[in-house]
Design an enzyme around this catalytic site. Structure first.
Site, PDB file in Angstrom:
ATOM      1  N   GLY A 129       0.840   5.195   1.556  1.00 57.09           N
ATOM      2  CA  GLY A 129       0.194   6.263   2.582  1.00 57.09           C
ATOM      3  C   GLY A 129       0.942   7.467   2.829  1.00 57.09           C
ATOM      4  N   GLY A 130       0.194   8.236   3.847  1.00 53.57           N
ATOM      5  CA  GLY A 130       0.842   9.599   3.906  1.00 53.57           C
ATOM      6  C   GLY A 130       2.351   9.757   4.041  1.00 53.57           C
TER       7      GLY A 130
ATOM      8  CB  ALA B  59      -0.871   0.022   1.244  1.00 56.76           C
TER       9      ALA B  59
ATOM     10  CG  ASP C 162      -3.734   9.797  11.778  1.00 55.19           C
ATOM     11  OD1 ASP C 162      -4.774  10.636  11.946  1.00 55.19           O
ATOM     12  OD2 ASP C 162      -3.465   9.156  11.139  1.00 55.19           O
TER      13      ASP C 162
ATOM     14  N   GLY D  97       4.462   7.223   2.899  1.00 55.63           N
ATOM     15  CA  GLY D  97       5.293   6.296   1.956  1.00 55.63           C
ATOM     16  C   GLY D  97       4.903   5.133   1.814  1.00 55.63           C
TER      17      GLY D  97
END
Length: 729
Positions: free
Chosen positions: A125-126, A123, A254, A128
């Site tokens: 994501g924010g 995947a 988060d 990397g």
């Protein structure tokens, strides 16, 4: 900037989505440990989510969709195509000049640190790309150990690099069954530049993220929310993981459905890239719009802001919450906009407290929130299937006595008719007196950690006057001593003194719900039911999972004339815990007075045989069965009342008094209706005017024999003579 780019395979999540800077960080480790168990403390059965074969999770063609490409520095779009030509996956931001790359740095077969063999990208994501790897050190044993490596988007991004370093510094020491395990931190040269790139090595968690499960339900079943019991169970299971972090002065920052994996029968908190120390004043703060608390950008993250993210995540999972990051970015929908909130008041109040705009109004710890979530779950489940799910409260004592259960025995008036023969009015048909409610409601438990707890335990008197004296001269001053003094003043009748004590306590700590509780008791004692309702409503806001809070609000609502709210709350209390007998009588009372006689009888019949109020409940049921009110119209009602009374086994005096009441109502009913068929008998007497009069005469003479006062005995004999059949003209 969006938090996820492309499709996220089951069992994985992405790194935090957005970084902001802050000059400070506020927080507290007010957390308390919460006991762990199965999902929803074993109360909810949720289908196991099978583990996914890691090899099938690898992306065949790892790319980042152009619509999800943003600059890590200025967050403006980059790498976008124009005039039919695809955008560049690598380059420089045209707005701020920061380099960007959306290409994986590692490919199948690469070996990191001589140990971790890359199978492919999972995947993006924010922070990397995320890769699946096999740990060669353990792959030749019984089975392979699959691990996940998280790299950085861009080695020139200082914020991203600092976040990775922070993970390496303290997260490898974390050890909690609901938190992904960090195994290692390694470096590997960038194949293009040779610059060392850091990678975090963590356990691979199969299963599905809660976000994936929500999307699957929308896709497969057309439902935009998960079932509420399931959502509550997820919250109860994952909050101890946050509590564990908070106890170690760490903040998750988060939390969102993407970052929780359901694998088999366990939940796992993953993606720890945003975790930071509570006293970290310099690191970038990562969060996700729609979840992040509004104060984070100015005062920094805290335990309270973590609580906020959990509340928002629960709302997203349980509601058709379109616009949660825009229209409802900083508020919850109103009950008129969210039917679930209208149906589940306690859940609505729980989310309102968790996401309150004032951080001090939120739950003080993940453990406290978990405790209230469990209470709400018990209520929701019991409301659905009618099965009680009681639990010992850590906040309240049991109710001191049941209120509103007065049997209202029949006594004789000298005017020649029975008092209380009210056509089947059950005990306490009128709302109970507020002072009686105040004396019966549960009390807050004493905090054993309070400096005055030992002194309070040593008090040997219950006399309010003596207690006021001892407490006023207590050798130790504490909140618990002050609260006990206020209570003693209420019981003594010194309401002004109690109000002054509570005002001082409220000024010292405006967030202590116990002050509101005693203000409610004071108001009830003073016959100010509307004022009590306001106080208990505040307690319900603070403790939405506590049946005692709902009971107090129900009673004050009933005393102030709001039968609808009172009945709704009494019902919820009684369904979850049959120990609150006041709720049963309150619910039966209101149902009867609003015409639902069958519903009233059903509740009264639920009072168990072992209860001290079982006889009172059956006496109430006898009266509720009588014709004349609430739609009772036929001889069958009289027969049912007669059968109930005959089975009670009361003492002679009480049995006779209630017999008089039943026969008086039967006689009044008979005069206004056609006589039933021959042979019908009530309490052994023929259902005719002559038969009922003989029965009444016998009952009055029995009472006369039991009377201790000569004047009452004479009145009862006179009444027996007056009711005899031969007195008819």
């Amino acid at each position: 900037m969006p938090s996820v780019s492309g499709s996220v395979p089951s069992g994985l999540s992405t790194m935090p989505s957005r970084a902001t800077t802050s000059s400070g960080s506020r927080g507290s480790t007010r957390a308390r440990s919460a006991s762990r168990g199965g999902l929803g403390a074993g109360l909810v059965e949720i289908a196991r989510v099978p583990l996914r074969d890691p090899a099938t999770a690898v992306m065949a063609d790892p790319q980042v969709a152009e619509a999800r490409r943003f600059c890590v520095r200025c967050e403006k779009p980059v790498g976008r195509g124009r005039e039919g030509r695809p955008g560049r996956a690598e380059g420089f931001c045209p707005h701020c000049g920061t380099a960007f790359s959306f290409l994986p740095r590692l490919g199948p077969g690469d070996v990191i640190n001589g140990r971790y063999e890359i199978l492919g990208a999972l995947a993006y994501g924010g922070l990397g790309w995320i890769y699946l790897a096999r740990d060669r050190n353990v792959s030749d044993t019984v089975s392979d150990r699959w691990v996940v490596l998280k790299g950085l988007i861009n080695t020139s991004d200082a914020d991203a690099m600092a976040s990775a370093v922070a993970e390496r510094r303290f997260l490898v020491e974390l050890d909690h069954p609901n938190i992904v395990k960090i195994h290692d931190f390694v470096e590997h040269p960038d194949p293009r530049t040779g610059t060392p790139v850091g990678y975090i090595v963590m356990e691979y968690v199969g299963g599905q993220s809660l976000r994936d499960m929500l999307l699957a339900r929308r896709r497969d079943m057309g439902q935009r929310a998960l079932p509420l019991p399931e959502v509550l169970a997820y919250g109860i299971e994952i909050l101890p993981a946050l509590d564990y972090l908070h106890d170690r002065n760490l903040l998750f920052c988060d939390f969102k459905p993407d970052n929780v994996i359901h694998a088999e029968e366990q939940l796992k908190l993953i993606d720890l890239g945003a975790v930071r120390h509570v006293d970290d004043l310099t690191s970038a703060i990562f969060g996700t719009p729609g979840y992040q608390a509004p104060e984070v950008g100015t005062v920094g993250p805290s335990v309270a802001s973590d609580i906020y993210t959990v509340g928002r995540a629960l709302a997203v999972l349980s509601l058709d919450f379109r616009g949660f990051s825009s229209t409802y970015a900083n508020r919850l929908p109103d009950p008129a906009e969210a039917p679930l909130f209208a149906a589940e008041m306690s859940y609505h109040r729980l989310l309102r407290r968790a996401t309150h705009a004032d951080p001090e109004r939120r739950f003080s710890s993940a453990g406290e929130m978990s405790e209230q979530l469990l209470g709400v779950l018990r209520e929701v489940l019991s409301a659905a299937d009618g099965l009680p799910r009681p639990a010992v409260s850590r906040q309240f004592t049991p109710e001191r006595r049941a209120f509103g259960t007065d049997a209202g025995e029949v006594v004789m008036g000298l005017a020649g008719r029975s008092w209380g023969a009210g056509g089947g009015i059950p005990p306490g048909a009128i709302a109970p007196a507020p002072p009686a409610v105040s004396a019966a409601l549960p009390l807050p438990q004493v905090d054993v950690l309070d400096p005055g707890a030992g002194f309070l335990a040593s008090l040997g008197t219950t006399d309010p006057g003596e207690l006021v004296h001892h407490l006023s001269n207590a050798p130790v001053r504490s909140v618990e001593v002050a609260l006990r003094l206020a209570r003693a003043r209420i019981e003594r009748g010194d309401l002004a003194g109690a109000a002054a004590d509570l005002d001082r306590l409220g000024a010292a700590d405006p967030y202590d719900w116990r002050v509101d509780w005693y203000r409610g008791l004071l108001a009830l004692t003073a016959n100010r039911a509307a004022e009590a309702r306001v106080a208990f409503d505040a307690v319900y806001d603070a403790l939405p999972g506590e049946p005692a809070a709902r009971l107090a609000l129900a009673a004050s609502a009933e005393c102030s004339g709001d039968r609808a709210l009172a009945a709704r709350l009494y019902d919820r209390v009684w369904r979850v815990d049959r120990g609150y007998l006041s709720a049963a009588f309150g619910l039966a009372r209101i149902r009867f007075l609003t015409g639902d006689r069958a519903g009233a009888l059903a509740v009264l019949d639920q009072v168990p045989d072992s209860s001290s109020q079982h006889v009172a409940a059956q006496v109430a049921a006898v009266r509720a069965s009588l014709p004349g009110l609430a739609g009772a119209t036929g001889p069958d009602d009289l027969l049912r009342a007669s059968a109930r009374l005959e089975q009670l086994g009361l003492d002679v005096e009480r049995q006779t008094r209630l017999t008089i009441e039943v026969l008086e109502v039967a006689l009044a009913w008979l005069r206004s209706r056609q006589a039933p068929g021959p042979g019908t008998r009530i309490l052994g007497h023929e259902l005719t005017e002559r038969g009922l009069r003989f029965g009444l005469e016998h009952a009055y003479r029995t009472l006369a024999q039991l009377a201790r006062e000569p004047q009452l005995r004479i009145a009862l004999v006179d009444h027996a003579n007056a009711v005899r059949p031969r007195t008819l003209v």
